[in-house]
Enzyme design. Structure first.
Site, short mmCIF file in Angstrom:
data_model
loop_
_atom_site.label_atom_id
_atom_site.label_comp_id
_atom_site.label_asym_id
_atom_site.label_seq_id
_atom_site.Cartn_x
_atom_site.Cartn_y
_atom_site.Cartn_z
N ARG A 181 -5.63 -20.24 -5.65
CA ARG A 181 -4.64 -19.48 -6.48
C ARG A 181 -5.17 -18.49 -7.19
O ARG A 181 -4.74 -17.39 -7.42
CB ARG A 181 -3.62 -20.29 -7.19
N TYR A 239 16.26 -1.31 -5.67
CA TYR A 239 16.35 -2.08 -4.67
C TYR A 239 17.21 -3.57 -5.20
O TYR A 239 16.75 -3.75 -6.12
CB TYR A 239 14.77 -2.55 -4.25
N ASP A 282 8.11 1.84 -7.44
CA ASP A 282 8.19 1.11 -6.09
C ASP A 282 7.89 2.12 -5.22
O ASP A 282 8.63 2.70 -4.76
CB ASP A 282 9.36 0.52 -5.99
N LYS A 314 7.07 -4.29 4.54
CA LYS A 314 7.51 -3.11 5.28
C LYS A 314 6.55 -2.24 5.99
O LYS A 314 6.15 -2.79 6.98
CB LYS A 314 8.40 -2.05 4.29
#
Ligand SMILES: *Cc1c(COP(=O)(O)O)cnc(C)c1O
Length: 377
Positions: free
Chosen positions: A44, A96, A167, A192
């Site tokens: 992690r 978004y 973003d 994306k």
């Protein structure tokens, strides 16, 4: 190194002469017993495969630091994790949907206020208060493809010691590099264009700021929303063809926008720079292309459902940036969390359709649109 070369060459030289990175699946790493130290300790906090991806993400943006997360929203949440009790962040109302949900439903519990404004381009000195800690921006905006002047916003925000978080999902580092314009943080949904095949959820943060980088590394370790080694490897492979794919997708999108403009069955077409000469000029000054997303409305009297049923190639689904073309209705699918009034002010009508263009042969896409438009009459 230019970006297509960086995408392919940054990680090319590997141990044993391998031309792609290995996938290190280990969740834990042995330490030196005397120093109790090592390059990695636990997956992690950091692992070699994710570290390679993070090097690549930073290289694409020419950034000092890159971070990979399990989704775009995990990246956005980490970017906003630097906000504390009493802070305010300014965002566009059309932001978004997932970001809207996070700011609307999660941040208030942490004592952070999200202030949604209709047009970031109209922000003035008076909009900043001593508690304004950050401004969050998407340009082009989704799904209106309206443009915000990044240089103006960054100058204004920095004058008030507020961070600018961009973003950049719709543009990617290929078409727009906000850090070079002075932005503090870039977040992306790597789901994306970066991954590009509609088969992987991932998020990215890049920054040049060492102090913010420490906060994002802490967010990875403390919140745990990190990308797995296997998905880090798959994203590395996706990124290698991102510039190629996006250039093709952009060419297709421009040809489709051109075809739809002035079409009898279409009321309006939006793409970056289409709203005004001013926006076109600003976009051209801060980006090198228009990307692969456009929006349009059918002419009055056309049957939207018949049109969507008749389309052979575009899938009726949210998301964008994949090799296959998708179409969706923002008012009910991606922007349903906005109030109807905010949607109306943003120009997101119930009829607006968002078209995320893929890499198919554009002649097939245009023929398909034409036959579906005929079916809508
Ligand atoms: C998809 C998307 C996100 C969220 O990314 P996920 O990978 O779905 O979590 C954030 N911002 C924009 C602009 C997006 O399109």
């Amino acid at each position: 190194m230019r970006i297509q070369t960086a995408a392919v060459q940054t990680l090319r030289h590997q141990e044993h002469g391998a031309v792609v990175p290995p996938v290190h699946l280990a969740s834990t790493f042995e330490l030196d017993p005397s120093s109790e130290d090592g390059a990695y300790a636990y997956q992690r906090g950091g692992n070699p495969t994710r570290a390679q991806l993070e090097t690549l993400l930073a290289a694409l943006d020419g950034a000092a630091h890159g971070f990979a997360f399990a989704s775009g929203m995990a990246a956005t949440a980490a970017a906003l994790s630097t906000l504390a009790v009493g802070d305010e962040i300014i965002l566009p109302a059309s932001v978004y949907g997932g970001t809207y949900r996070f700011v609307d439903q999660v941040l208030p519990g942490r004592g952070v206020t999200g202030r949604f404004v209709d047009d970031l381009g109209e922000l003035t000195e008076a909009d900043f208060t001593p508690t304004t800690r950050a401004v969050f921006v998407e340009t082009p905006a989704n799904p209106t493809l309206r443009i915000t002047d990044l240089r103006r916003l960054i100058t204004l925000a920095h004058r008030h010691d507020a961070l600018v978080i961009v973003d950049n999902t719709f543009m990617t580092s290929l078409l727009q590099r906000p850090l070079e314009l002075g932005a503090d943080v870039v977040v992306q949904s790597a789901t994306k264009f970066l991954a590009g095949h509609s088969d992987l959820l991932a998020g990215a943060i890049t920054t040049d700021d060492d102090r913010l980088a420490e906060a994002f590394a802490l967010a990875q370790k403390a919140q745990g929303g990190v990308l797995s080694p296997g998905d880090s490897f798959r994203l590395i492979q996706g990124i290698k063809t991102m510039p190629l794919r996006l250039e093709r997708q952009q060419d297709n999108a421009l040809a489709i926008a051109e075809h739809l403009r002035g079409h009898d069955d279409i009321a309006r077409v939006w793409f970056p720079g289409s709203h005004s000469e001013d926006e076109a000029r600003i976009h051209a000054s801060q980006a090198t292309g228009t990307g692969a997303v456009l929006s349009f409305e059918l002419a009055p009297g056309r049957d939207r459902v018949a049109f969507l049923h008749a389309l052979r190639y575009p899938g009726f689904a949210v998301s964008l940036g994949g090799v296959e073309t998708l179409i969706c209705r923002p008012a009910t699918m991606t922007h349903e969390a906005m109030t109807p009034e905010a949607r109306e002010r943003a120009g997101i009508s119930d009829q607006l359709l968002r078209f995320a263009v893929g890499i198919e042969d554009v002649r097939d896409l245009i023929e398909d649109l034409d036959q579906a438009l005929a079916a809508s009459r």
